[in-house]
Scaffold this active site. Structure first.
Site, PDB file in Angstrom:
ATOM      1  N   HIS A  23     -36.408  23.811 -36.247  1.00 61.47           N
ATOM      2  CA  HIS A  23     -34.683  24.065 -37.713  1.00 61.47           C
ATOM      3  C   HIS A  23     -35.112  22.887 -38.391  1.00 61.47           C
ATOM      4  O   HIS A  23     -35.120  21.917 -38.263  1.00 61.47           O
ATOM      5  CB  HIS A  23     -33.789  24.006 -36.106  1.00 61.47           C
ATOM      6  CG  HIS A  23     -32.355  25.069 -37.618  1.00 61.47           C
ATOM      7  ND1 HIS A  23     -31.858  24.241 -37.964  1.00 61.47           N
ATOM      8  CD2 HIS A  23     -32.431  26.349 -37.390  1.00 61.47           C
ATOM      9  CE1 HIS A  23     -30.811  25.418 -38.535  1.00 61.47           C
ATOM     10  NE2 HIS A  23     -31.058  26.693 -38.228  1.00 61.47           N
ATOM     11  N   ASP A  32     -33.450  32.653 -32.885  1.00 57.59           N
ATOM     12  CA  ASP A  32     -34.463  33.816 -32.813  1.00 57.59           C
ATOM     13  C   ASP A  32     -35.247  33.793 -31.729  1.00 57.59           C
ATOM     14  O   ASP A  32     -36.092  35.250 -31.474  1.00 57.59           O
ATOM     15  CB  ASP A  32     -34.855  34.119 -33.884  1.00 57.59           C
ATOM     16  CG  ASP A  32     -34.648  33.490 -35.307  1.00 57.59           C
ATOM     17  OD1 ASP A  32     -33.845  32.673 -36.380  1.00 57.59           O
ATOM     18  OD2 ASP A  32     -33.711  34.406 -35.898  1.00 57.59           O
TER      19      ASP A  32
HETATM   20  C1  SDX Z   1     -33.208  30.514 -39.070  1.00 59.64           C
HETATM   21  O1  SDX Z   1     -30.858  27.291 -42.013  1.00 59.64           O
HETATM   22  C2  SDX Z   1     -30.580  28.177 -40.971  1.00 59.64           C
HETATM   23  O2  SDX Z   1     -28.949  26.836 -40.964  1.00 59.64           O
HETATM   24  C3  SDX Z   1     -31.239  29.108 -40.907  1.00 59.64           C
HETATM   25  C4  SDX Z   1     -30.718  30.170 -40.103  1.00 59.64           C
HETATM   26  C5  SDX Z   1     -29.206  30.521 -40.074  1.00 59.64           C
HETATM   27  O3  SDX Z   1     -28.652  30.527 -39.049  1.00 59.64           O
HETATM   28  O4  SDX Z   1     -29.222  30.898 -41.219  1.00 59.64           O
HETATM   29  O5  SDX Z   1     -30.680  28.923 -38.875  1.00 59.64           O
HETATM   30  C6  SDX Z   1     -31.676  31.165 -38.750  1.00 59.64           C
HETATM   31  O6  SDX Z   1     -33.251  31.053 -40.251  1.00 59.64           O
HETATM   32  C7  SDX Z   1     -33.906  30.207 -37.818  1.00 59.64           C
HETATM   33  C8  SDX Z   1     -35.269  29.247 -38.091  1.00 59.64           C
HETATM   34  C9  SDX Z   1     -36.120  30.093 -37.992  1.00 59.64           C
HETATM   35  N1  SDX Z   1     -37.305  30.200 -38.079  1.00 59.64           N
HETATM   36  C10 SDX Z   1     -38.089  30.460 -38.244  1.00 59.64           C
HETATM   37  O7  SDX Z   1     -38.980  30.548 -36.551  1.00 59.64           O
HETATM   38  C11 SDX Z   1     -39.710  29.589 -37.965  1.00 59.64           C
HETATM   39  C12 SDX Z   1     -40.462  29.074 -38.019  1.00 59.64           C
HETATM   40  N2  SDX Z   1     -39.955  27.790 -37.829  1.00 59.64           N
HETATM   41  C13 SDX Z   1     -40.450  26.729 -39.336  1.00 59.64           C
HETATM   42  O8  SDX Z   1     -41.095  27.726 -39.805  1.00 59.64           O
HETATM   43  C14 SDX Z   1     -39.440  25.697 -39.414  1.00 59.64           C
HETATM   44  O9  SDX Z   1     -39.164  25.097 -38.282  1.00 59.64           O
HETATM   45  C15 SDX Z   1     -38.294  26.102 -40.020  1.00 59.64           C
HETATM   46  C16 SDX Z   1     -38.806  27.214 -41.965  1.00 59.64           C
HETATM   47  C17 SDX Z   1     -37.059  26.796 -39.575  1.00 59.64           C
HETATM   48  C18 SDX Z   1     -38.013  24.358 -40.542  1.00 59.64           C
HETATM   49  O10 SDX Z   1     -38.885  24.135 -41.663  1.00 59.64           O
HETATM   50  P1  SDX Z   1     -38.492  22.359 -42.170  1.00 59.64           P
HETATM   51  O11 SDX Z   1     -36.869  21.977 -42.052  1.00 59.64           O
HETATM   52  O12 SDX Z   1     -38.580  22.406 -43.341  1.00 59.64           O
HETATM   53  O13 SDX Z   1     -39.720  21.118 -40.972  1.00 59.64           O
HETATM   54  P2  SDX Z   1     -41.014  21.608 -41.831  1.00 59.64           P
HETATM   55  O14 SDX Z   1     -41.332  22.814 -42.309  1.00 59.64           O
HETATM   56  O15 SDX Z   1     -41.410  20.179 -42.591  1.00 59.64           O
HETATM   57  O16 SDX Z   1     -41.544  20.746 -40.342  1.00 59.64           O
HETATM   58  C19 SDX Z   1     -41.639  19.766 -40.057  1.00 59.64           C
HETATM   59  C20 SDX Z   1     -42.920  19.636 -39.314  1.00 59.64           C
HETATM   60  C21 SDX Z   1     -44.188  19.610 -40.080  1.00 59.64           C
HETATM   61  O17 SDX Z   1     -45.541  18.954 -39.401  1.00 59.64           O
HETATM   62  P3  SDX Z   1     -45.910  17.676 -40.143  1.00 59.64           P
HETATM   63  O18 SDX Z   1     -45.444  18.059 -41.392  1.00 59.64           O
HETATM   64  O19 SDX Z   1     -44.576  16.457 -39.907  1.00 59.64           O
HETATM   65  O20 SDX Z   1     -47.200  17.334 -38.833  1.00 59.64           O
HETATM   66  O21 SDX Z   1     -42.748  20.490 -38.132  1.00 59.64           O
HETATM   67  C22 SDX Z   1     -43.677  21.231 -37.940  1.00 59.64           C
HETATM   68  C23 SDX Z   1     -44.288  21.996 -39.317  1.00 59.64           C
HETATM   69  O22 SDX Z   1     -46.081  22.131 -39.468  1.00 59.64           O
HETATM   70  N3  SDX Z   1     -43.680  22.842 -37.439  1.00 59.64           N
HETATM   71  C24 SDX Z   1     -44.190  23.841 -36.921  1.00 59.64           C
HETATM   72  C25 SDX Z   1     -42.515  24.017 -36.917  1.00 59.64           C
HETATM   73  N4  SDX Z   1     -41.764  24.464 -37.951  1.00 59.64           N
HETATM   74  C26 SDX Z   1     -42.276  23.467 -37.983  1.00 59.64           C
HETATM   75  N5  SDX Z   1     -45.527  23.729 -36.320  1.00 59.64           N
HETATM   76  C27 SDX Z   1     -45.298  24.428 -35.293  1.00 59.64           C
HETATM   77  N6  SDX Z   1     -44.356  25.638 -35.298  1.00 59.64           N
HETATM   78  C28 SDX Z   1     -43.334  25.719 -36.121  1.00 59.64           C
HETATM   79  N7  SDX Z   1     -42.246  26.352 -36.001  1.00 59.64           N
END
Ligand code: SDX
Length: 426
Positions: A308, A365
């Site tokens: 998140h 989720d």
């Molecule tokens: C919602 O914003 C809100 O408030 C949203 C929400 C709401 O109520 O409105 O809470 C609802 O959207 C919840 C999130 C639902 N999405 C998912 O579950 C999809 C999976 N999650 C990811 O796509 C991700 O975690 C996000 C999109 C939720 C957050 O992305 P960020 O904050 O931009 O983080 P990032 O992509 O920069 O990741 C940071 C690191 C990266 O690794 P490095 O580059 O540092 O090595 O964490 C890794 C990412 O690769 N990473 C994951 C991951 N999520 C982040 N690796 C594996 N699996 C994951 N799910």
């Protein structure tokens, strides 16, 4: 030295610039850089707005480190346990929890406005079978404005209060219609004798002349899910809603845009992706294989329902849902095999440095889908459930922006990295 400012020094020309610090009621202060371009000739750069506050708001506050969420100052653990979704919707829209009389009047207003213009059905007839309900819902909300074209004056507080209630009340009916039409099922109209959440479940699962057997715990579980989704600061879909509000677009267009943004699998579409991912993994002995894929930088696979932008601890909403899932496992016949896979993922991920070092915890989720599936809600309706819950929050955020003394149109700048002054080839 002025304790209420920060100083920025440009080492290219030795110039220093002072910017005011604005303090929050609770949480991070902000640096007011609105004059930065005028003073420095430079923009800030912050892809995805990880360090940028886009507005002032008194609606919702998240403490990502502590895993805390408040709507209008009330903790989500209190609201989800002691109050109904309509209490919460009223709180978000009006700033205060309703008295018993106010709740009664609001509930009646929701029932009265839950019917949609019969002309909407002609629009829905145009969609092909199996059209995704989110596509139908987004089009349906936008189309609502064509039926209420005389009531789009957002400068009149009375008018936009009516628009707000109209949209909150009609979304469940449009949502149920989206499902019925995409599955070729007969329409079930709203029932003035039923409450908000019970009415939606009956419109979704009912059949003409057949009484829908609903357990009280099913209604309470879905009502809690709506409450947990009701608002969440400036997430991607709320930012879309606010962007449209800043252009003076009416709320039907803004909510339709919010639905489109929420549908993305990185956002509100994740709940559907979580269940599909658990079903794809299938058994606990395959979990390690997918954890390795999630950690592999060269593999686009991500663990849906994990991570998140704000929570670097447990999502408090996930905690509430996990308890509901565990409490109602038997009564709601929650799929125990998928729960086993989910528990295994959680147990490994929460002890793996890749996830711990990045603050990747289960989000809302990760658990909502298992409960929604047990409520006999189809997977392609999961994001629609999110929309029903989030609509009062989107409307509250839209109204808050519109009630500001001055509204600045959302218009970010960019770091241009394209070609310059090209001469046309002969
Ligand atoms: C919602 O914003 C809100 O408030 C949203 C929400 C709401 O109520 O409105 O809470 C609802 O959207 C919840 C999130 C639902 N999405 C998912 O579950 C999809 C999976 N999650 C990811 O796509 C991700 O975690 C996000 C999109 C939720 C957050 O992305 P960020 O904050 O931009 O983080 P990032 O992509 O920069 O990741 C940071 C690191 C990266 O690794 P490095 O580059 O540092 O090595 O964490 C890794 C990412 O690769 N990473 C994951 C991951 N999520 C982040 N690796 C594996 N699996 C994951 N799910």
């Amino acid at each position: 030295m002025n304790k209420n400012t920060v100083t920025l020094t440009n080492n290219r020309n030795g110039k220093s610039y002072e910017f005011d610090i604005l303090d929050a009621t609770v949480g991070p202060s902000v640096i007011n850089i609105s004059t930065l371009y005028k003073e420095t000739g430079m923009f800030t750069y912050d892809e995805g707005y990880t360090s940028t506050a886009s507005c002032k708001s008194d609606i919702t506050y998240i403490d990502g480190g502590a895993g805390k969420l408040m709507y209008r100052g009330y903790d989500i653990s209190y609201l989800s346990k002691e109050k109904t979704f309509l209490d919460t919707a009223y709180l978000l829209l009006n700033g205060e929890l309703p008295t018993e009389d106010e709740l009664g009047a609001f509930s009646f207003e929701m029932q009265k406005r839950s019917f949609v213009h019969e002309g909407v059905k002609k629009l829905f007839d145009a969609f092909p079978d199996r059209a995704h309900p989110m596509a139908i819902l987004s089009a349906g909300v936008s189309a609502l404005s064509t039926f209420y074209y005389k009531h789009l004056d957002i400068t009149s507080p009375q008018e936009y209060k009516e628009m707000s209630n109209r949209i909150v009340a009609k979304i469940p009916t449009l949502a149920a219609l989206s499902y019925r039409y995409s599955n070729g099922l007969p329409i079930i109209y709203p029932d003035m004798d039923k409450g908000f959440t019970e009415n939606f479940l009956c419109m979704l699962r009912g059949y003409p002349h057949e009484y829908v057997e609903l357990k009280e715990i099913e209604i309470k579980a879905l009502d809690t899910i709506f409450t947990l989704h009701a608002d969440h600061e400036q997430n991607a879909s709320t930012t879309a809603v606010r962007n449209l509000a800043s252009t003076n677009a009416h709320p039907y267009a803004a909510i339709s845009a919010g639905i489109g943004a929420l549908w993305g699998r990185s956002h509100g579409g994740a709940n559907e992706s979580v269940i599909r991912q658990l079903e794809m993994i299938g058994t606990v002995d395959r979990v390690d294989e997918f954890i390795a894929k999630a950690k592999d930088k060269n593999d686009p696979f991500r663990l849906m329902g994990f991570g998140h932008r704000v929570y670097k601890n447990f999502d408090p909403r996930a905690t509430v849902l996990k308890n509901i899932r565990n409490e109602l496992m038997d009564e709601l016949c929650i799929d125990s095999e998928l729960v086993e896979v989910a528990n295994k993922i959680e147990q490994i991920a929460l002890n793996d440095d890749y996830f711990i070092s990045r603050g990747l915890y289960p989000n809302i989720d990760f658990y909502s889908g298992l409960i929604l599936q047990a409520l006999k809600i189809p997977k392609d309706m999961f994001a629609v459930i999110f929309v029903i819950g989030r609509t009062p929050g989107w409307i509250a955020q839209w109204s808050e922006l519109n009630q500001q003394k001055t509204v600045k149109i959302a218009r970010p700048r960019q770091l241009y990295i394209g070609p310059n002054d090209r001469t046309p080839e002969h």
